[in-house]
Design a protein around this motif. Structure first.
Motif, mmCIF file in Angstrom:
data_model
loop_
_atom_site.group_PDB
_atom_site.id
_atom_site.type_symbol
_atom_site.label_atom_id
_atom_site.label_comp_id
_atom_site.label_asym_id
_atom_site.label_seq_id
_atom_site.Cartn_x
_atom_site.Cartn_y
_atom_site.Cartn_z
ATOM 1 N N LEU A 74 38.772 45.747 40.424
ATOM 2 C CA LEU A 74 38.779 46.348 41.760
ATOM 3 C C LEU A 74 38.165 47.745 41.718
ATOM 4 O O LEU A 74 37.497 48.167 42.671
ATOM 5 N N ASP A 75 38.370 48.470 40.606
ATOM 6 C CA ASP A 75 37.698 49.762 40.427
ATOM 7 C C ASP A 75 36.188 49.589 40.474
ATOM 8 O O ASP A 75 35.478 50.345 41.144
ATOM 9 N N GLN A 76 35.696 48.591 39.743
ATOM 10 C CA GLN A 76 34.253 48.338 39.735
ATOM 11 C C GLN A 76 33.746 48.049 41.148
ATOM 12 O O GLN A 76 32.713 48.580 41.575
ATOM 13 N N ASN B 129 32.837 54.387 35.016
ATOM 14 C CA ASN B 129 34.104 54.108 34.332
ATOM 15 C C ASN B 129 34.937 53.166 35.198
ATOM 16 O O ASN B 129 34.814 53.174 36.431
ATOM 17 N N TYR B 130 35.804 52.423 34.558
ATOM 18 C CA TYR B 130 36.817 51.631 35.270
ATOM 19 C C TYR B 130 38.028 51.535 34.354
ATOM 20 O O TYR B 130 37.921 51.643 33.131
ATOM 21 N N ARG B 131 39.206 51.364 34.949
ATOM 22 C CA ARG B 131 40.430 51.336 34.151
ATOM 23 C C ARG B 131 40.437 50.155 33.170
ATOM 24 O O ARG B 131 39.962 49.065 33.496
ATOM 25 N N LEU B 132 41.015 50.404 31.995
ATOM 26 C CA LEU B 132 40.995 49.449 30.897
ATOM 27 C C LEU B 132 42.412 49.119 30.440
ATOM 28 O O LEU B 132 43.358 49.845 30.733
ATOM 29 N N GLY B 133 42.522 48.030 29.676
ATOM 30 C CA GLY B 133 43.775 47.702 29.027
ATOM 31 C C GLY B 133 44.935 47.624 29.998
ATOM 32 O O GLY B 133 44.835 47.098 31.112
ATOM 33 N N LEU B 134 46.075 48.157 29.574
ATOM 34 C CA LEU B 134 47.288 48.162 30.390
ATOM 35 C C LEU B 134 47.054 48.818 31.737
ATOM 36 O O LEU B 134 47.580 48.368 32.761
ATOM 37 N N PHE B 135 46.264 49.882 31.776
ATOM 38 C CA PHE B 135 46.051 50.646 33.007
ATOM 39 C C PHE B 135 45.164 49.889 33.997
ATOM 40 O O PHE B 135 45.327 50.012 35.208
ATOM 41 N N GLY B 136 44.217 49.107 33.468
ATOM 42 C CA GLY B 136 43.300 48.377 34.335
ATOM 43 C C GLY B 136 43.703 46.950 34.609
ATOM 44 O O GLY B 136 43.287 46.356 35.611
ATOM 45 N N PHE B 137 44.540 46.382 33.723
ATOM 46 C CA PHE B 137 44.940 44.982 33.870
ATOM 47 C C PHE B 137 46.437 44.856 33.587
ATOM 48 O O PHE B 137 46.858 44.136 32.677
ATOM 49 N N PRO B 138 47.242 45.569 34.370
ATOM 50 C CA PRO B 138 48.686 45.575 34.122
ATOM 51 C C PRO B 138 49.299 44.211 34.429
ATOM 52 O O PRO B 138 49.006 43.610 35.471
ATOM 53 N N PRO B 139 50.145 43.700 33.544
ATOM 54 C CA PRO B 139 50.829 42.438 33.856
ATOM 55 C C PRO B 139 51.841 42.660 34.973
ATOM 56 O O PRO B 139 52.205 43.798 35.277
ATOM 57 N N ARG B 140 52.285 41.596 35.554
ATOM 58 C CA ARG B 140 53.167 41.708 36.718
ATOM 59 C C ARG B 140 54.437 40.923 36.472
ATOM 60 O O ARG B 140 54.389 39.751 36.108
ATOM 61 N N GLY B 141 55.565 41.610 36.682
ATOM 62 C CA GLY B 141 56.838 40.934 36.604
ATOM 63 C C GLY B 141 57.119 40.143 37.872
ATOM 64 O O GLY B 141 56.365 40.208 38.853
ATOM 65 N N PRO B 142 58.217 39.402 37.921
ATOM 66 C CA PRO B 142 58.505 38.528 39.067
ATOM 67 C C PRO B 142 58.599 39.259 40.399
ATOM 68 O O PRO B 142 58.345 38.654 41.452
ATOM 69 N N PHE B 143 58.970 40.551 40.387
ATOM 70 C CA PHE B 143 59.164 41.265 41.653
ATOM 71 C C PHE B 143 58.180 42.422 41.834
ATOM 72 O O PHE B 143 58.377 43.288 42.681
ATOM 73 N N ASP B 144 57.106 42.425 41.049
ATOM 74 C CA ASP B 144 56.115 43.504 41.117
ATOM 75 C C ASP B 144 55.006 43.139 42.096
ATOM 76 O O ASP B 144 53.859 42.888 41.724
ATOM 77 N N PHE B 145 55.336 43.123 43.368
ATOM 78 C CA PHE B 145 54.382 42.657 44.369
ATOM 79 C C PHE B 145 53.250 43.659 44.623
ATOM 80 O O PHE B 145 52.222 43.299 45.197
ATOM 81 N N GLN C 166 45.672 49.122 43.441
ATOM 82 C CA GLN C 166 44.269 49.128 43.827
ATOM 83 C C GLN C 166 43.772 50.568 43.957
ATOM 84 O O GLN C 166 44.538 51.464 44.308
ATOM 85 N N PRO C 167 42.487 50.799 43.697
ATOM 86 C CA PRO C 167 41.942 52.156 43.872
ATOM 87 C C PRO C 167 41.971 52.566 45.333
ATOM 88 O O PRO C 167 41.894 51.723 46.241
ATOM 89 N N LEU C 168 42.074 53.866 45.547
ATOM 90 C CA LEU C 168 42.117 54.427 46.892
ATOM 91 C C LEU C 168 40.933 55.350 47.124
ATOM 92 O O LEU C 168 40.429 55.977 46.180
#
Length: 557
Positions: free
Chosen positions: A225-227, A200-216, A72-74
């Protein structure tokens, strides 16, 4: 915003020789206004017509780099007291699907009625790297009327109009659009203008990164969330630029419009009001039937391409490696989607976006206009689809979690293979174009009307060629502008009307005297304004049909 005390910041300003106009419209020894945001300081640049100041490339969050990737953005906590003149532009990493290379030529040939000339010479190589591209890209531009700083008394509490760019959540930036023509509309007939913002807001892999089983800790909708973060930043800071934080209108096209739909439906519509009062959704493009399982497949694609076991591992890769992976995975997307994009995450999106819209799980305090173009599906059409098997295969790829029975219903009942003239198509390509246009765009507009109890205002942009994004040229029309596809001059009369209702809506909403009222309330009769050559016509919305009922109801039954 920095948590350092004003005294510490004042000391830092004195040490740097900067004006101490904390939080205000400030002044400058050079005559150009300076706005001090505590953590950063910004100097405006006067436009060529001396009507507004540009405060460009303002950071609204901490750079999402290193350990902050995929999160998430800070808030902007790092302090930089060097005066920013806005001259250094940054955009987020970009990618495009390979299918554009098939659909775009087909679209142009269909519009012109002529085959494209054969290429001459060797094929072009890859374009040179864009020096503006950076993971550190969470910036916004503010254009504010000159009178905010130079008039006496100074202008204040002006309406705010925020543009959210499109590009399939894979490309685009705040810098793609020149807003000068739209801004000038706000000064007509002695009007004081409005504050314009692009983000601007993050795009592609950087803005919508997939999540593995343990990537909480991975925010799979980080770009959205950037928007949200930028819109809240605007609420907190726009008064320093003469804007009214209680009079914010957002507008966007394609992914920009579906971004706005996402903000309206964020958290299932149950986490307070959206950080804006009005919204214009131009052709809201949404991948249908998106559930958590769809994005689990994207994780598998990325995991294989990157040879990683988790996003924690991917976070340690270099920018160059991640940009290459972004281009690879987005480029390999099947027709009509981009792989990375908004997804059901159980947090920002508890449910499929189109279904949330149709079921009214939205912030209903926002005043909404939504519309679409007459030939939306052409950009997404695969001309190689020439039989029912290929038709079904394309939609199965587009909606991998949808059952074979539903796909069969789509192909046999909703869009039957009937070219006798009984249907709104007479060829396979026309059939596919209609199905994709309705499934990706038109029926999302219809769903939005339903979700707002038909109290939204509606339009249908039906000026040739009426393809996806054709109306953007009119939204940002400047004298002498031409259509980006046909090269034909845009109609200044249409542009005056189009920009007029946009700016009137930002200034006055649907109050008496606003040309936005020329766009009718949708009502249960499904009324819309059809913008056409030779004059606008009030009529019935073509998307209010049984086919769209399948997309908003039957697909999920």
């Amino acid at each position: 915003m920095s948590r350092f005390s004003a005294g510490v910041l004042a000391f830092a300003a004195l040490a740097a020789g900067l004006p101490q106009s904390f939080g205000g419209g400030g002044g400058s020894s050079s005559g150009a206004p300076i706005v001090d945001l505590f953590s950063t300081v910004h100097r405006g640049a006067l436009d060529a017509n001396s009507t507004y100041y540009s405060f460009d490339n303002i950071p609204y969050a901490e750079p999402p780099v290193g350990l902050f990737r995929f999160r998430q953005p800070l808030p902007k906590l790092t302090i930089n007291r060097t005066v920013n003149d806005g001259s250094v532009t940054k955009i987020c990493p970009q990618a495009n699907p390979a299918w554009f290379g098939i659909s775009v030529p087909f679209m142009i040939e269909t519009i012109t009625g002529q085959p494209l000339p054969p290429p001459t010479g060797p094929p072009p190589g890859p374009p040179p790297p864009d020096p503006r591209v950076s993971e550190d890209c969470l910036y916004l531009d503010i254009k504010t009327p000159k009178g905010v700083f130079d008039a006496s008394p100074k202008l204040k509490k002006l309406p705010v109009l925020v543009w959210i760019h499109g590009g399939g959540f894979a490309g685009g930036s705040k810098s793609d659009i020149n807003p000068a023509g739209l801004i000038s509309k706000g000064f007509e007939n002695g009007k004081p203008g409005f504050v314009y913002i692009g983000i601007n807001y993050r795009l592609g892999l950087f803005g919508f990164p997939p999540r593995g089983p343990f990537d909480f800790d991975v925010a799979t909708n980080a770009g959205l969330l950037d928007q949200r973060f930028a819109l809240n930043w605007i609420k907190d800071n726009i008064d320093k630029f003469g804007g009214d934080p209680d009079k914010v209108t957002v507008f966007g096209e394609s992914a920009g419009a579906s971004s706005i739909a996402a903000q309206l439906a964020a958290y299932g519509g149950n986490n307070g009001v959206a950080p804006f009062e009005r919204a214009i959704l131009q052709s809201p493009a949404i991948r249908p039937a998106t559930d958590a399982a769809v994005y689990a497949e994207v994780w598998q694609k990325f995991k294989t391409a990157a040879n990683v076991l988790s996003m924690a591992h991917a976070r340690l890769l270099s920018t160059t490696q991640l940009q290459a992976l972004n281009a690879q995975v987005a480029g390999s997307a099947s027709f009509a989607h981009f792989n990375f994009g908004p997804n059901v995450d159980g947090f920002f999106f508890p449910d499929d976006l189109a279904r949330s819209l149709a079921r009214g799980k939205v912030d209903k305090t926002v005043e909404v206009i939504v519309g679409y173009n007459g030939w939306e599906g052409l950009l997404f059409t695969d001309p190689r689809v020439q039989d029912n098997t290929a038709f079904k295969a394309l939609f199965q790829d587009l909606m991998p979690s949808t059952s074979a029975a539903k796909i069969n219903q789509l192909a046999t009942t909703v869009y039957p293979e009937d070219f006798s003239g009984a249907q709104p198509y007479t060829t396979q390509s026309q059939r596919l174009t209609l199905a994709l246009g309705e499934g990706l765009v038109n029926c999302n507009a219809f769903a939005t009307h339903l979700g707002y109890g038909n109290q939204t205002r509606a339009y249908l942009y039906d000026l040739f060629p009426a393809i996806h994004a054709a109306d953007v040229g009119y939204s940002f029309y400047n004298t002498g502008a031409v259509d980006s596809f046909s090269g034909m001059p845009l109609d200044p009369t249409v542009a005056a009307f189009w920009q007029g209702w946009i700016t009137d809506f930002a200034v006055s909403g649907s109050q008496a005297g606003s040309t936005a009222t020329l766009l009718p309330k949708y009502t249960s009769a499904g009324k819309t304004l059809k913008v056409r050559t030779g004059g606008n016509v009030l009529g019935d919305d073509p998307a209010r049909n049984a086919r769209c009922r399948f997309w908003v109801d039957g697909l999920y039954a």
